[in-house]
Design a protein around this motif. Structure first.
Motif, short mmCIF file in Angstrom:
data_model
loop_
_atom_site.label_atom_id
_atom_site.label_comp_id
_atom_site.label_asym_id
_atom_site.label_seq_id
_atom_site.Cartn_x
_atom_site.Cartn_y
_atom_site.Cartn_z
N GLN A 599 43.30 35.56 35.82
CA GLN A 599 42.39 36.37 36.28
C GLN A 599 41.46 36.61 35.21
O GLN A 599 39.99 36.69 35.37
N GLN A 602 39.08 33.89 34.09
CA GLN A 602 37.98 33.98 34.96
C GLN A 602 37.23 34.86 34.81
O GLN A 602 35.87 34.59 34.91
N ALA A 603 37.41 36.24 34.34
CA ALA A 603 36.52 37.27 34.32
C ALA A 603 35.73 36.80 32.93
O ALA A 603 34.55 37.34 32.88
N ASP A 606 33.11 34.50 33.93
CA ASP A 606 32.25 34.97 34.86
C ASP A 606 31.39 36.06 34.42
O ASP A 606 30.30 36.53 34.75
N SER A 608 32.41 39.32 34.02
CA SER A 608 32.54 40.63 34.88
C SER A 608 33.45 41.33 34.06
O SER A 608 33.99 42.25 34.64
N TRP A 633 38.06 46.40 31.91
CA TRP A 633 38.08 45.45 32.82
C TRP A 633 38.61 46.03 34.17
O TRP A 633 39.56 46.72 34.03
N PRO A 635 39.34 44.67 37.43
CA PRO A 635 39.88 43.53 38.48
C PRO A 635 39.83 43.90 39.92
O PRO A 635 40.60 45.11 39.94
N GLY A 905 32.24 48.01 37.56
CA GLY A 905 32.91 47.02 36.71
C GLY A 905 33.63 47.87 35.56
O GLY A 905 34.77 47.67 35.70
#
Length: 943
Positions: A599, A602-603, A606, A608, A633, A635, A905
């Motif tokens: 994850q 991917q963060a 992205d 994020s 972070w 998620p 976020g």
């Protein structure tokens, strides 16, 4: 035509037509058999035609035309019979005339001709004595007519003798054709006797002819009833048959003579022909014997030459196993050939292999078994055992009893090589221990046996990577070999110790008496590693070990090794030098960390993630002089403590792209603030893995050039062990950044390796006092003295000092009294979003933000754009900024601060702890003050 003659004629015709049809039916036969049966069908029809002519003529010997036609049909029928029989005897599918030529009948050998003549003469003698001798004296025809009448009979006899070899080759398939010809011959003999007497052939001749036609026509039916036979090339069978017929003829002739019969000249001629045939056959046998003897001698000579030249040992033994011949190649085993003569073969075979050797010899002794192969060990002359591959077969020589022929090929070198390859495949070349593949196979065996006493221990050498980096991989291998010997000595000899890979070892225990016994072994392993330093490259290298223990659940679990590995990782994360026993939640934690790594990757891709900033203030004025970037972070919308994902990032290598993202975003934000007129500095934390990466300095300068942030506005924060343990290239990279104006700070100073005296040698601009010292101010006099000393030494060396973790007013007053200029903590300001920082800057009194005060270590001079290296800086990319694992958190988990609520976020947590490594605790809610909503969230004005 009389009624009986008409009846026999009709019966013969029907039998011929039926037999021919039966022979022509049958499409599942091979081509050669179908072709042969067509010729046999032609024979049946021809015999049937001859029978019809005899019936129509119904005359005596004097009837010339019917007799000639009958003889002609009989001769043609005999030719067709021979061709058909040759087709049955041919080994190839051609059949017919082609099969006849394949048998090379045109090149008849003398023994075959002699056998044929012998049979024909003997059968004629038998026919004369039994039938013709009594009819001839009263014959009503002359000698010429009588001779003409004998043509058919003689043709039958000649063909009977000629087909002996064909019958031998065709086997059971020749039974019905041969028997049919014999019956027809008997009928012809009876017919000749009747015609000589001037009578019509009687019922005996008719029955014989009809029986011959029926027997030949029944060939397909009989072939299905008889067992399959393999055609034989044995030349002795025709000879035996010829001799048997000749013996029968002699007995018949002697019986007739003894009975007072007159010795007719025909008998003398027949006996003479028989004698000549026997002499010829005997001469042929003598020639064959001489040729066979010569061939045997030549074969023996060639065998001896071949045995002498081959590298394999060749032995000839009696059926009882006594060696009768040994080739010179036995010298490879240390024996002389004569030395082995008379030796029992079993005495040379290893006792464990003798039973198999006996079975192989018995199998080879069976003539139907053929070749037998045996892999065994044999004793050499020096007493050692050699591995050989042997072939045993039955050995025949003319005139001698059958023996056994044995060849032995020495494969000892190949066996040794295979064992070496197997050892290398399943053993480690550095330590000599079993490797991972061997261990996994053994673990599968234990799992299959559902052994509830099985256990696994995994061990990792703490700090081994630094050994390879400092003294080289060769010395590291020597250390691993020493560690392997210590581990092997600490484990019972019947248990397996293996090298799992790298600096990891594993122990598989198969019969532990209790769990405590397994734990005791694990503790002995840890003590054995840490008991004394390893002697490598003229150095004493102390090491500790992280040990994980997993016990079998009694269900044959296949996860025993995995569980021990997870427990070892947990011991490693806890600081090393300890033993951890696997618990179920450990595997869940490992799976969660793996999922977090996926994850997080991917963060990062992205974008994020989010960054919060904790202000650094001037203690005397409360002016914000800089900010420290802290990554957040969330998620799935849930705040995740940094201690969880930062440790995962460090272990998985994601710390590199994560740090790059943090540095780029923080530099971009700081540059935007400076462009708005707020001259603020930026601090970013870096780990050893980041600063040790290739081209680290170039990547940081590239990010600064890309964002437009002056070099002097960036401060890199590293912990003490990064500077002390870092390799020379890493130190050179940091020095390069300092030459360009980038500032360097030691984070959490006082908890690691650096001493106050060592500060003079460290290339740093700022030291940040660890919160554990600040927490003791006003409580612990020793900590207060140490803090004052650090501040004073920093001033003396020209190094700026920042106090971390200021949470109480008395801490702030004491630090101001000590002369500490800068600080950060919950008391002055908590981490906040960029909007909160901007609101904080707007709330400051005019002229207090960015006034260029030279005490502000986070600001740069008015000539910052002319800082060294600013012009023409290359864009290298690949920055490494991030929060250092083990970083002390300076905010509660809620992320509260003077600014408005954070944007969706960011999480309001950061890495916490006191330098204990990745995953140290959070500061959120720590202490009454940290969790009190009334506690000041913004900077405290200091009067």
């Amino acid at each position: 035509m009389t009624m009986p003659a008409a009846a026999w004629t009709a019966l013969s015709s029907a039998a011929a037509l039926g037999g021919a049809g039966w022979l022509l039916v049958g499409r599942q036969q091979p081509d050669s058999v179908r072709s042969a049966r067509r010729w046999l069908a032609a024979t049946v029809l021809l015999w049937g035609g001859a029978a019809v002519i005899r019936g129509l003529a119904a005359g005596s010997v004097g009837s010339a035309l019917p007799l000639a036609a009958t003889i002609l049909l009989t001769v043609v029928a005999l030719i067709a019979l021979v061709i058909g029989l040759a087709g049955l005897a041919s080994p190839r599918p051609a059949g017919g005339l082609s099969g006849l030529f394949q048998l090379r009948l045109a090149r008849a050998e003398v023994p075959w001709l002699a056998d044929g003549c012998l049979v024909a003469a003997s059968l004629f003698l038998i026919a004369w004595v039994t039938v013709l001798s009594s009819a001839y004296p009263g014959a009503t025809v002359g000698a010429g007519s009588f001779a003409t009448d004998l043509i058919g009979l003689l043709a039958d006899l000649v063909v009977l003798g000629a087909i002996l070899r064909l019958a031998a080759r065709a086997g059971w398939q020749a039974l019905t054709p041969g028997l049919a010809l014999l019956l027809v011959t008997a009928g012809d003999a009876l017919a000749v006797g009747a015609r000589v007497s001037g009578a019509v052939p009687g019922w005996g001749a008719q029955v014989a002819w009809l029986a011959g036609i029926c027997v030949l026509g029944a060939t397909p039916l009989v072939a299905r009833r008889l067992p399959p036979a393999t055609p034989s090339d044995d030349s002795r069978l025709p000879g035996y048959a010829a001799i048997g017929v000749a013996a029968l003829a002699v007995v018949v002739a002697l019986g007739s003579a003894l009975a007072g019969g007159r010795l007719h000249p025909v008998v003398i001629v027949a006996v003479t022909a028989i004698v000549l045939a026997l002499v010829t056959r005997l001469a042929g046998l003598l020639r064959q014997a001489a040729a066979a003897s010569a061939l045997s001698r030549e074969a023996s000579r060639q065998f001896s030459e071949l045995a002498d030249r081959t590298s394999d040992a060749v032995l000839v033994c009696g059926l009882r196993g006594q060696i009768e011949y040994a080739s010179p190649a036995v010298a490879r085993f240390g024996y002389a050939p004569a030395e082995l003569i008379g030796t029992a073969l079993a005495d040379l075979i290893h006792p464990e292999d003798r039973a198999r050797g006996t079975r192989a010899a018995l199998s080879a002794g069976d003539s139907s078994a053929g070749l037998a192969r045996l892999a065994c060990r044999v004793r050499a002359a020096d007493g050692t055992w050699r591995h050989v591959q042997s072939a045993i077969s039955r050995y025949r020589e003319p005139g001698l009893a059958d023996r056994l022929l044995l060849t032995a090929h020495d494969v000892s070198d190949q066996v040794a090589l295979r064992r070496q390859v197997t050892h290398l495949t399943f053993h480690d070349g550095v330590t000599g221990l079993p490797n991972r593949a061997y261990l996994e196979e053994r673990a599968k065996e234990l799992a299959g046996g559902k052994d509830d006493a099985a256990a696994a221990i995994f061990l990792d050498l703490d700090g081994f990577t630094a050994v390879n980096d400092s003294v080289g991989h060769g010395a590291g291998d020597l250390l691993l070999a020493q560690a392997a010997r210590r581990l092997r000595a600490a484990v019972p000899s019947h248990e397996m110790v293996a090298r799992w890979g790298g600096d990891e070892f594993a122990v598989l225990i198969s019969d532990a008496a209790s769990p405590q016994e397994v734990v005791d072994v694990a503790e002995r392993l840890a003590v054995g590693i840490a008991a004394e330093p390893f002697q490598v490259a003229d150095r004493d290298i102390p090491l500790t070990a992280s040990v994980g223990v997993a016990l079998s659940a009694g269900d044959g679990s296949s996860h025993l090794l995995r569980n021990a590995d997870v427990a070892m990782s947990r011991a490693k994360e806890a600081g090393g030098g300890r033993v951890e026993v696997f618990a179920a939640h450990m595997h869940a934690d490992a799976v969660r960390r793996l999922e977090l790594a996926t994850q997080l990757r991917q963060a990062i891709t992205d974008g994020s993630l989010a960054i919060e900033y904790q202000p650094v203030v001037e203690l005397a004025t409360s002016r914000v002089t800089g900010v420290e970037a802290l990554v957040r972070w969330s998620p799935h919308g849930e705040q995740l403590p940094p201690r969880e994902f930062l440790g995962v990032a460090e272990d998985s290598g994601l710390i590199i792209p994560l740090g790059d993202w943090v540095l780029r975003e923080a530099c971009r934000q700081a540059a935007a603030w400076r462009e708005s007129g707020w001259q603020i500095g930026l601090s970013v934390n870096f780990s050893l893995r980041q600063v040790s990466a290739a081209r680290f300095a170039e990547s940081v300068l590239a990010v600064l050039d890309e964002s437009g942030l002056p070099y002097g506005a960036l401060t890199l924060e590293v912990t003490e062990h990064v500077l002390v343990e870092g390799a020379e290239p890493m130190v050179a990279g940091l020095s390069e950044l300092r030459r360009h104006g980038v500032r360097l700070a030691i984070d959490d100073f006082g908890t690691g390796y650096a001493s106050l005296a060592y500060l003079r040698e460290l290339p740093v601009d700022i030291i940040k006092i660890d919160p554990s010292f600040v927490a003791g101010l006003g409580i612990d006099g020793t900590l207060a003295l140490l803090t004052r000393t650090i501040v004073q030494v920093g001033h003396d060396l020209g190094i700026e000092v920042v106090a971390e973790g200021i949470e109480r007013p008395e801490q702030l007053e004491l630090l101001r009294a000590m002369g500490c200029g800068l600080g950060q903590g919950y008391l002055v300001a908590r981490p906040m979003t960029p909007r909160g920082i901007e609101d904080l800057a707007a709330a400051e009194p005019a002229g207090r933000s960015g006034d260029g005060d030279e005490r502000d270590g986070y600001d740069d001079s008015p000539d910052r754009d002319d800082a060294p290296g600013r012009d023409g800086s290359a864009d290298y990319g690949g920055s490494r900024g991030r929060v250092e694992p083990g970083r002390r958190d300076r905010s509660p988990a809620s992320g509260a601060g003077p600014a408005p609520a954070p944007a969706p976020g960011p999480a309001g947590a950061t890495a916490a702890g006191s330098g204990a490594g990745p995953g140290a605790g959070l500061r959120a809610g720590a202490g009454a003050q940290g969790g009190d909503p009334a506690w000041p969230a913004g900077p405290v004005a200091i009067s």
